[in-house]
Structure formats: C-alpha cells, structure tokens
Design an enzyme around this catalytic site. Structure first.
Site, mmCIF file in Angstrom:
data_model
loop_
_atom_site.group_PDB
_atom_site.id
_atom_site.type_symbol
_atom_site.label_atom_id
_atom_site.label_comp_id
_atom_site.label_asym_id
_atom_site.label_seq_id
_atom_site.Cartn_x
_atom_site.Cartn_y
_atom_site.Cartn_z
ATOM 1 N N GLY A 84 0.837 -1.195 0.000
ATOM 2 C CA GLY A 84 0.000 0.000 0.000
ATOM 3 C C GLY A 84 0.870 1.241 0.000
ATOM 4 O O GLY A 84 2.063 1.184 0.335
ATOM 5 N N GLY A 132 -0.006 -4.845 0.668
ATOM 6 C CA GLY A 132 -1.211 -4.632 -0.130
ATOM 7 C C GLY A 132 -1.286 -5.488 -1.379
ATOM 8 O O GLY A 132 -2.372 -5.852 -1.835
ATOM 9 N N GLU A 155 5.558 -6.173 7.789
ATOM 10 C CA GLU A 155 4.926 -5.072 8.533
ATOM 11 C C GLU A 155 5.445 -4.863 9.949
ATOM 12 O O GLU A 155 5.423 -3.743 10.454
ATOM 13 C CB GLU A 155 3.406 -5.275 8.577
ATOM 14 C CG GLU A 155 2.704 -5.021 7.252
ATOM 15 C CD GLU A 155 2.785 -6.201 6.282
ATOM 16 O OE1 GLU A 155 2.325 -6.057 5.154
ATOM 17 O OE2 GLU A 155 3.325 -7.265 6.667
ATOM 18 N N ASP A 163 -1.499 -7.213 7.639
ATOM 19 C CA ASP A 163 -2.937 -6.993 7.488
ATOM 20 C C ASP A 163 -3.449 -7.570 6.164
ATOM 21 O O ASP A 163 -2.995 -8.628 5.757
ATOM 22 C CB ASP A 163 -3.263 -5.507 7.660
ATOM 23 C CG ASP A 163 -2.687 -4.620 6.560
ATOM 24 O OD1 ASP A 163 -1.669 -4.995 5.949
ATOM 25 O OD2 ASP A 163 -3.263 -3.545 6.311
#
Length: 372
Positions: A84, A132, A155, A163
């Site tokens: 992301g 992402g 992350e 996530d």
C-alpha cells in the site's frame, strides 16, 4: 525553428500523456476481465484512488454474464504490487485526515470481494508482492508465481502487522510457517512462494505471456478449466524443481520454536536453542516493534478460527489502533523515509508491552467498525 517547435510540442505531449497515464487499467478481453496495476515507477504501490477503481469493476464483472474469469497483473515486470502507499497514509494519519481510515476500510472491503469472487480470479504475481499486493492476490482462487516473485509480509518492521487478511491466510499455512513469516518478515522467492502455499502455481516467467494468451482465449471457462491450464503450464516449468523448499530443513525447528503462547516465550526458546537458524531469528525479532509482534501473535491466534470477513473486521480495528499509536509513524520514518533503519520503539521492550494495551487494540470501534 519549425522543426524544434514540433519537437517541443512532441516532448510536451509526451510529458502530458505520461502524467495522465492511468494508475489502473481495466479492460475486457474476450470473456476475461483484466486488471493491470499500472504504477511501475512506484513498484505498483496501491493507493485509495486505485482501490476505488478496482472494487466497483470487480463487483460488476463478478455479477455479469459476459465475464467468465478475472485476471490481475502488475505492469513493468519488477513488481506485482509492492504494498500500500504507506507514506501517504502516515502523512494523513499524523494530521487526522480521514485517508488513514478510508484507505484501510476500502482496501479491506476489496480484499473481501476478492475472497468472495465467484468467477475464477487469477493473480499473476510476478516480481515484488508484499503487503497490499498480497491482499490483491492471496484471497483469489489462483495465484501464479514466477522465478521473479518475491513475497514477504514485512509489517512488524514498520510498527504495523500483516494486514489485508494476513490473519486469515497465514495461520492456514502448514504448521507454524505463517506465524514465522508474520513475525520475522522472512522473504520467499520464486518456486518457494508456491511451496509455502502462498501461490497455487509456479510458472516460468518466459511462459507467462503465452499462458495469458491461452487464458484470454478460453471460452466461458470453469474453475476446473483454468486449473487444468495452470497445471499444464506448471508441469512444463522445470526451473528449480530439484531444489528443496528453502525452509524445508527448518520446518520442524519452526514448528517447535514458534509454538509458545507468547512472543516472549518464542524469543526465550530461540535464545535457548543455540542453533545458527534460531540465533538469526532471535536477532531479527529484536529489531521489530515489540507492540507489533504482540499484536501479530494475537491476530494470528484469533484469525485461525475466524472467517475472512471476521478477520478483516478485527484487522480494521488493529489498523486504527496503529494509526493512534506511535510505532507505525516511527517505523515508516526509519525504514521508508529517513532510511536510517534504527527506529526507536515505544515501548522499547516486549516486557513493557502490557496485555491490556494489546487487548485495547482489538476492541470494537462501535459505529466506526468495518462493515461489508
């Protein structure tokens, strides 16, 4: 003079056209809906505008009779999608801009739509596939890796957690492999991405254009037809077939050393083990955000028994807790902005991260909770 003026106009035209190059290409080819992530200079990093283009189109293709399959790929060859657009999210989070809420919410709704897509969804995950990018691929029915695929969920190194549904797919990998990948950010390459269970198929890079042509040429294919075609390409791809899975000889160690009910327990077991492999992992964990490590451990434990929707609701709560905290901003600063690689975590040790503070991250956001 005229020639140089024409040349100037050509250059200006090129500059203008390169500026308005769409970040996502959405096209119908035969009975296939094709999504091309088109930010090669940014390693196809995903931003909110792109999510807002992909989601409605995916829903439309999923519901119409003309579309039989959906293919997603990245432009440029270097990355499928490297993650992301985290820097934009941190900038907005610092000033309380709604982007920090909207991006995670809409990204997770898209992740769920991919997981629930009724049409065969085929992700060609060539090059860097992280964060992402994993969310855009891993929940689909088919994920095709090549020798250039590089997968990781890094992350915990930036004060976040794996996530985009990491709490769903990671605990479902064999043994403790998912927890190991989540906590350490270990990178898998090429055929190993498929051997780990992250990709469903491995196809050599040079065969991908031909595979794509064949996929686009299928008339109203079923999932079985797609599966057969991908299987046949995998059978023709002998590259690295004789090499064992990179973690094969460590799998029993991973299952043993990552089985503790707490991160402190895992670190203790790694330190007590004394092997080179264990020492390396302990050293890696010592660099990560202690808060992120604890959140991630609890996320995967909970996620093992939840549906993808339930996991994404949980992860949205966690994302907003990270936006309210300090480690995410500090991690992005140290790793992505200043690149000094020495974040100052707060709290700085695992022992100082209380169970109460971890549990708070999982608590309901009331009317701000994620809904589908």
């Amino acid at each position: 003079m005229l020639r140089s003026l024409c040349r100037l106009q050509r250059i200006q035209g090129h500059m203008m056209s390169s500026q308005v190059e769409p970040e996502v290409l959405l096209e119908r080819v035969g009975s296939a809906g094709v999504i091309t992530i088109n930010r090669p200079k940014a390693l196809n990093a995903l931003n909110l505008a792109m999510v807002r283009q992909i989601y409605p189109q995916l829903k439309k293709w999923d519901n119409d009779n003309e579309t039989a399959i959906v293919i997603i790929k990245g432009a440029g060859g270097k990355a499928f999608c490297a993650g992301g657009d985290i820097i934009a999210v941190t900038e907005s989070g610092k000033v309380g801009d709604p982007l920090a809420e909207d991006f995670f919410r809409e990204e997770y709704i898209l992740n769920n739509a991919i997981g629930e897509c009724r049409k065969p969804y085929i992700a060609l995950i060539e090059g860097i596939t992280m964060g992402g990018g994993v969310g855009l691929s891993v929940h689909g029915r088919f994920r095709v890796a090549t020798e250039k695929t590089l997968f990781a969920m890094p992350e915990t190194a930036i004060g976040l957690f794996p996530d985009v549904g990491g709490g769903f797919f990671l605990p479902r990998l064999r043994g403790k492999l998912g927890l190991f990948l989540a906590l350490t950010g270990f990178r898998l390459k090429g055929r190993d991405v498929q051997r780990a269970g992250v990709a469903t198929h491995f196809v050599e890079r040079e065969k991908i254009p031909e595979l794509e042509r064949e996929l686009l040429g299928l008339t109203s294919p079923s999932a079985e037809d797609v599966s057969r075609l991908l299987d046949s390409y995998q059978q023709q791809s002998a590259l690295d077939a004789d090499k064992p899975f990179v973690l094969e000889r460590h799998m029993s160690d991973i299952d043993r050393l990552f089985s503790s009910s707490s991160v402190e327990g895992i670190v203790k077991d790694l330190q007590a083990d004394g092997s080179e492999f264990a020492r390396k992992q302990a050293e890696m964990l010592s660099r990560m955000s202690p808060t992120s490590l604890k959140i991630t451990h609890q996320q995967l434990e909970a996620g093992a028994t939840l549906s993808l929707r339930e996991v994404l609701v949980m992860e949205y709560r966690l994302s907003q807790a990270c936006m309210r905290g300090r480690d995410f901003y500090e991690g992005v600063r140290a790793v992505l902005v200043d690149k000094d690689q020495s974040p100052k975590w707060s709290p700085p040790t695992l022992e100082e991260v209380t169970q109460q503070s971890v549990d708070q991250c999982f608590s309901s956001l009331g009317e701000k909770d994620l809904t589908f």
